[in-house]
Design an enzyme around this catalytic site. Structure first.
Site, mmCIF file in Angstrom:
data_model
loop_
_atom_site.group_PDB
_atom_site.id
_atom_site.type_symbol
_atom_site.label_atom_id
_atom_site.label_comp_id
_atom_site.label_asym_id
_atom_site.label_seq_id
_atom_site.Cartn_x
_atom_site.Cartn_y
_atom_site.Cartn_z
ATOM 1 N N TYR A 16 16.013 30.125 7.419
ATOM 2 C CA TYR A 16 14.767 30.778 7.837
ATOM 3 C C TYR A 16 14.676 30.832 9.354
ATOM 4 C CZ TYR A 16 12.763 30.546 3.142
ATOM 5 O OH TYR A 16 12.508 30.708 1.806
ATOM 6 N N LYS B 208 0.844 -1.199 0.000
ATOM 7 C CA LYS B 208 0.000 0.000 0.000
ATOM 8 C C LYS B 208 0.877 1.247 0.000
ATOM 9 C CE LYS B 208 -0.402 -0.280 5.020
ATOM 10 N NZ LYS B 208 -1.140 -0.933 6.107
HETATM 11 C C1 LIG Z 1 -0.330 -1.910 6.731
HETATM 12 C C2 LIG Z 1 -0.893 -3.162 7.216
HETATM 13 C C3 LIG Z 1 -0.061 -4.261 7.467
HETATM 14 C C4 LIG Z 1 1.443 -4.206 7.362
HETATM 15 O O1 LIG Z 1 1.999 -3.596 8.495
HETATM 16 P P1 LIG Z 1 3.599 -3.523 8.678
HETATM 17 O O2 LIG Z 1 3.815 -2.978 10.028
HETATM 18 O O3 LIG Z 1 4.091 -2.586 7.636
HETATM 19 O O4 LIG Z 1 4.099 -4.898 8.481
HETATM 20 C C5 LIG Z 1 -0.661 -5.452 7.856
HETATM 21 N N1 LIG Z 1 -2.003 -5.549 7.997
HETATM 22 C C6 LIG Z 1 -2.832 -4.504 7.766
HETATM 23 C C7 LIG Z 1 -4.296 -4.676 7.945
HETATM 24 C C8 LIG Z 1 -2.304 -3.276 7.377
HETATM 25 O O5 LIG Z 1 -3.119 -2.252 7.177
#
Ligand SMILES: *Cc1c(COP(=O)(O)O)cnc(C)c1O
Length: 360
Positions: free
Chosen positions: A255, A35
């Site tokens: 800045y 994702k």
């Molecule tokens: C993002 C996500 C993961 C992965 O989590 P990590 O900490 O990056 O391994 C697993 N399960 C769900 C439902 C998620 O949203």
């Protein structure tokens, strides 16, 4: 002049990290969570390197479409499922699988007139209180799903951990226990662990692990880097020095004039800033490398530029490479200085940064 900020993605690291996840998962199937454009590393290139995973996890149907367009035939799970009835047809067309976490989604499925069986992951809320059905309703929800002709009978049961990165906090054990009790006599595969769950909670492994961070070599455990657990960082963020200036003692830099030169000194200006995703919250003292020399941010990070204390880099010249994070400088360390987590930094690399790949 074109900008030099470059994120180099190490495909060998992604492959090695997947192999290490497989080893630690001891036979559990691996969902590679890609994702947010593969945590900022680029969806298509990462999916190519991680093609050996048993499934991909995405946050949107659009990402599922991109994966199908790139030719991936693996299982693809949309982690928050359908938002609208029209999503169901699109998910079937693309053969995406749906996490079902809410009554509204169940109602959409029950209103359908039929269709090809959709694969479903039933999400139970064992304590995170974000997505999922109350565990006490697990049997009832599963029965409603299993009764639908347009739902595949192989329903996977899942939950998500809130604090699995805190290895001395027994909340994860309590969530696991709650899940087990609620699902005892329900058939089907189980999926509990995220990255930190895989590292710290072996009893929660079950049939599937859902892994994001570790595949990119990232850790969210406080004070630990991915490398501390044997994982290799998959991104190096670099740029170049565009100016080296002599600034007199007592003069102020950047800045807000927040940093004052304690002596006559050389200051480097690097072509990267928050417009590229380097965090503005990184204070003076945040480590950076120029060539092999460890240096530090001074003054405020601006949109396009960053100022550096070059007292430890006497040979630094305009045009030299500057490393913001990578195998020699863990992004977890930068995140700690910037008061955030590594995931936010890699996700935050912006579109004007040039992406390169190594490791074919
Ligand atoms: C993002 C996500 C993961 C992965 O989590 P990590 O900490 O990056 O391994 C697993 N399960 C769900 C439902 C998620 O949203």
């Amino acid at each position: 002049m074109s900008r030099s900020a470059t994120a180099t993605i190490h495909l060998d690291a992604l492959r090695a990290n997947l192999a290490r996840v497989r080893m630690l998962a001891e036979g559990a199937k691996v969902m590679a969570v890609v994702k947010a454009d593969a945590y900022g590393h680029g969806l298509e290139r990462c999916a190519r390197a991680l093609a050996g995973a048993d499934a991909f996890g995405v946050a949107s149907i659009a990402d599922g479409l991109r994966l199908r367009a790139a030719g991936h035939r693996q299982r693809i799970v949309v982690l928050s499922g359908p938002d609208a009835a029209s999503d169901l047809a699109e998910m079937r067309r693309l053969q995406l699988e749906a996490v079902v976490h809410h009554e509204s989604q169940l109602a959409m499925l029950e209103a359908e007139q039929g269709g090809d069986p959709l694969k479903v992951w039933l999400n139970l809320d064992t304590g995170m209180h974000r997505l999922g059905f109350p565990p006490g309703r697990a049997h009832a929800m599963r029965a409603r799903l299993a009764a639908l002709p347009a739902v595949d009978k192989a329903i996977v049961l899942m939950t998500h951990f809130a604090s699995s990165d805190e290895f001395d906090n027994d909340f994860t054990a309590r969530q696991t226990e709650c899940f087990r009790n609620a699902t005892q006599d329900i058939p089907g595969e189980r999926a509990l662990s995220n990255s930190a769950g895989l590292l710290g909670w072996p009893q929660a492994r079950e049939n599937w692990v859902r892994i994001g961070g570790l595949l990119y070599g990232l850790s969210v455990a406080t004070g630990k880097t991915g490398a501390d657990f044997g994982f290799a960082p998959a991104m190096t963020l670099t740029t170049r020095l565009v100016a080296v200036n002599h600034i007199a003692r007592g003069e102020r830099v950047g800045y807000g004039a927040t940093w004052e030169c304690p002596e006559d000194m050389r200051i480097g200006v690097a072509a990267i800033g928050y417009g590229d995703g380097y965090p503005r919250s990184a204070p003076s003292g945040t480590p950076v490398r120029v060539g092999d020399a460890p240096v530090a941010v001074i003054g405020r990070v601006s949109m396009d530029l960053l100022t550096l204390d070059l007292r430890q880099a006497p040979n630094a010249r305009v045009g030299d490479e500057v490393v913001l994070w990578g195998p020699q400088l863990p992004v977890e360390v930068i995140a700690q200085h910037a008061n955030t987590i590594s995931y936010e930094l890699t996700c935050g690399v912006t579109r004007r940064v040039l992406f390169a790949e190594d490791g074919g």
